[in-house]
Design a protein around this motif. Structure first.
Motif, mmCIF file in Angstrom:
data_model
loop_
_atom_site.group_PDB
_atom_site.id
_atom_site.type_symbol
_atom_site.label_atom_id
_atom_site.label_comp_id
_atom_site.label_asym_id
_atom_site.label_seq_id
_atom_site.Cartn_x
_atom_site.Cartn_y
_atom_site.Cartn_z
ATOM 1 N N GLU A 49 14.368 25.510 -5.158
ATOM 2 C CA GLU A 49 15.203 26.133 -4.128
ATOM 3 C C GLU A 49 16.505 25.365 -3.941
ATOM 4 O O GLU A 49 17.579 25.970 -3.777
ATOM 5 N N SER A 50 16.427 24.034 -3.972
ATOM 6 C CA SER A 50 17.643 23.222 -3.819
ATOM 7 C C SER A 50 18.576 23.409 -5.008
ATOM 8 O O SER A 50 19.802 23.393 -4.857
ATOM 9 N N LYS B 144 22.378 24.622 -4.780
ATOM 10 C CA LYS B 144 23.461 23.848 -5.382
ATOM 11 C C LYS B 144 24.263 24.698 -6.360
ATOM 12 O O LYS B 144 25.493 24.563 -6.452
ATOM 13 N N PHE B 145 23.570 25.591 -7.067
ATOM 14 C CA PHE B 145 24.281 26.457 -8.016
ATOM 15 C C PHE B 145 25.240 27.385 -7.278
ATOM 16 O O PHE B 145 26.406 27.517 -7.659
ATOM 17 N N TRP B 146 24.757 28.029 -6.229
ATOM 18 C CA TRP B 146 25.617 28.973 -5.501
ATOM 19 C C TRP B 146 26.796 28.273 -4.839
ATOM 20 O O TRP B 146 27.857 28.853 -4.674
ATOM 21 N N HIS C 119 31.456 27.347 -9.582
ATOM 22 C CA HIS C 119 32.811 27.378 -10.137
ATOM 23 C C HIS C 119 33.245 26.035 -10.729
ATOM 24 O O HIS C 119 34.195 25.980 -11.527
ATOM 25 N N ARG C 120 32.568 24.953 -10.374
ATOM 26 C CA ARG C 120 33.067 23.626 -10.738
ATOM 27 C C ARG C 120 33.079 23.352 -12.248
ATOM 28 O O ARG C 120 34.026 22.731 -12.752
ATOM 29 N N PRO C 121 32.062 23.792 -13.014
ATOM 30 C CA PRO C 121 32.166 23.584 -14.471
ATOM 31 C C PRO C 121 33.412 24.210 -15.082
ATOM 32 O O PRO C 121 34.047 23.602 -15.957
ATOM 33 N N TRP C 122 33.779 25.391 -14.625
ATOM 34 C CA TRP C 122 34.960 26.064 -15.161
ATOM 35 C C TRP C 122 36.229 25.296 -14.800
ATOM 36 O O TRP C 122 37.131 25.158 -15.633
ATOM 37 N N VAL C 123 36.284 24.790 -13.572
ATOM 38 C CA VAL C 123 37.456 24.017 -13.143
ATOM 39 C C VAL C 123 37.585 22.741 -13.969
ATOM 40 O O VAL C 123 38.684 22.378 -14.418
ATOM 41 N N ILE C 124 36.466 22.058 -14.197
ATOM 42 C CA ILE C 124 36.487 20.809 -14.966
ATOM 43 C C ILE C 124 36.897 21.076 -16.415
ATOM 44 O O ILE C 124 37.682 20.316 -17.004
ATOM 45 N N ILE D 175 24.070 21.273 -17.009
ATOM 46 C CA ILE D 175 22.782 21.533 -16.379
ATOM 47 C C ILE D 175 22.279 20.342 -15.568
ATOM 48 O O ILE D 175 21.658 20.516 -14.511
ATOM 49 N N LEU D 176 22.558 19.120 -16.022
ATOM 50 C CA LEU D 176 22.094 17.954 -15.266
ATOM 51 C C LEU D 176 22.775 17.863 -13.906
ATOM 52 O O LEU D 176 22.199 17.330 -12.958
ATOM 53 N N ALA D 177 23.996 18.375 -13.816
ATOM 54 C CA ALA D 177 24.695 18.367 -12.533
ATOM 55 C C ALA D 177 24.008 19.282 -11.527
ATOM 56 O O ALA D 177 24.047 19.028 -10.313
ATOM 57 N N PHE D 178 23.363 20.346 -12.012
ATOM 58 C CA PHE D 178 22.642 21.255 -11.125
ATOM 59 C C PHE D 178 21.222 20.790 -10.848
ATOM 60 O O PHE D 178 20.641 21.142 -9.826
ATOM 61 N N LEU D 179 20.651 19.997 -11.760
ATOM 62 C CA LEU D 179 19.283 19.526 -11.579
ATOM 63 C C LEU D 179 19.198 18.293 -10.684
ATOM 64 O O LEU D 179 18.181 18.059 -10.046
#
Length: 447
Positions: free
Chosen positions: A262-263, A267-269, A273-278, A327-331
């Motif tokens: 759930e967390s 965190k994804f929602w 957008h952050r991966p695209w910005v980076i 993916i690690l940033a979301f996990l």
């Protein structure tokens, strides 16, 4: 070989080049790896020739790195390779050259697995987009782990190649080898997972565009592929849990913490957008042209997908690839989005995937666009890498001056017989841009 045609027997002699083809194939890929290795040696010549000491490396340089040094943070395989090759020591030049060789061989094997043609015009830009990307600076700063970190790239590529072949030909021996390779790589550095997922997503994209019929059989193959990769991930998780049960891992370390499902969704929602910005900025201190390079390659790859009448597949593969690369940033409960040393295992490969898609399936015009973009990006990468080495060399000189100044200022006040430790972590003059370290100098006593 004999062939009967129109009442007469025709003898066809085997082509003399048939026996040479595997040899020529091997020579081409070996030479390509050699050119990539040479490019790394030349571009980072200031780095290896100065025997650069990065973060917390001096004790390891003097005494060597113990084989169990990474266990406390969940990296139970991190220093096994240095122990086997150089008895854990950080040796001038040799460690760096060996690490570069592992990385060069890994990216060239990846180009071959992706099905790029045996042409330097295709293979070298693909490989150099990966190995010269300034993300590598974040790993070169930690001199004591150069050998294993760069070796994991080769091991991940070998692992996915073996698993792909095992899933296609039902060879359990190869599947086991692939599982062990990926498990060992993740046991050395968890970010290896991002590399594995990114290149698999890229290979799927390429296979979809090359498929002349429906992709049902292809999907079934990748389901089997994914199940074997999942087995490697479960093996890695089982080892981590086993080490935890013996109390050998510091549970507060970011390497071994994950969010609940759930967390993760929350965190994804909040950060979708952050991966695209980076990706559009690549590095905080690089020129804006680098971010435009990613956009141009992405748009060109989508145009190629549209040309192949598979635009929806292209959009889906690009989107999935981007999120798998982070993916690690979301996990993780930590903010890993701008942890560039983690994404060195994925972001450079994502750019190379876009290049491979265009060169494998695009028209002449799109290939020229991708080639020109790659050349511009590589030139910008080289400039940034040279600039970073200059900053590091100036920083090392500054370290020496600070030590002399501290000796001059503090020496008269030091108590004879008491031991002191000089902490010199990080530095000034912008080195924090390249390694995220910016601590001050101080003296402290110890017994």
């Amino acid at each position: 070989m004999m062939k009967r045609q129109s009442g007469r027997t025709e003898v066809i002699l085997p082509d003399k080049n048939d026996n040479k083809k595997p040899e020529k194939d091997f020579q081409f890929w070996l030479k390509s790896a050699g050119w990539v290795w040479l490019a790394l040696v030349v571009v980072f010549s200031c780095y290896w020739s100065s025997f650069f000491l990065g973060n917390h490396d001096f004790r390891f340089v003097r005494y060597g790195v113990p084989v169990d040094s990474g266990v406390w943070e969940g990296r139970f395989m991190q220093f096994v390779l240095p122990k086997l090759l150089v008895d854990g020591h950080i040796l001038p030049v040799l460690n760096v050259f060996l690490g570069f060789a592992f990385l060069a061989l890994g990216v060239v094997l990846l180009a071959r697995w992706f099905g790029l043609a045996e042409k330097y015009r295709e293979v070298l830009p693909f490989a150099l987009l990966i190995v010269l990307n300034p993300y590598i600076l974040t790993q070169l700063y930690y001199v004591h782990q150069i050998l294993p970190i760069l070796f994991w790239h080769l091991l991940c590529v070998l692992g996915v190649i073996w698993i792909d072949k095992a899933a296609e030909e039902r060879r359990p021996g190869l599947a086991s080898a692939g599982v062990l390779a990926l498990g060992a790589a993740m046991g050395g550095y968890a970010a290896s997972l991002e590399l594995v997922l990114t290149v698999i997503a890229g290979k799927f994209w390429l296979d979809v565009l090359r498929a002349k019929k429906n992709v049902t059989a292809l999907l079934l193959h990748y389901i089997k592929f994914g199940m074997i990769v999942l087995a490697a991930l479960l093996c890695y998780a089982a080892v981590i849990e086993g080490i935890k049960s013996y109390g050998l891992i510091s549970l507060w370390m970011y390497n071994v913490q994950t969010l609940s499902f759930e967390s993760m969704l929350d965190k994804f929602w909040g950060n979708w957008h952050r991966p695209w910005v980076i990706l559009c900025s690549v590095f905080p201190f690089e020129k804006w042209v680098v971010g435009c390079g990613f956009l141009l390659l992405a748009v060109t790859a989508l145009a190629v997908s549209w040309k192949c009448r598979k635009l929806l597949w292209g959009v889906l593969c690009l989107t999935v690839s981007v999120y798998l690369a982070f993916i690690l940033a979301f996990l993780s409960p930590y903010d890993f989005f701008e942890k560039f040393r983690v994404h060195f295992f994925s972001v450079p490969y994502l750019l190379a995937v876009l290049f491979a898609v265009v060169f494998s399936c695009g028209t002449r015009g799109s290939r020229n666009t991708a080639f020109a973009t790659a050349i511009v990006l590589i030139c910008l990468y080289i400039g940034t890498n040279f600039y970073a080495q200059k900053i590091w060399l100036l920083g090392n000189k500054q370290d020496d001056l600070y030590v002399e100044r501290i000796k001059h200022d503090f020496l008269p006040r030091l108590v004879p017989g008491r031991k002191y430790r000089l902490a010199t972590l990080g530095g000034l003059y912008g080195r924090e841009k390249f390694a995220g370290v910016n601590n001050i100098y101080f003296l402290r006593t110890y017994d």
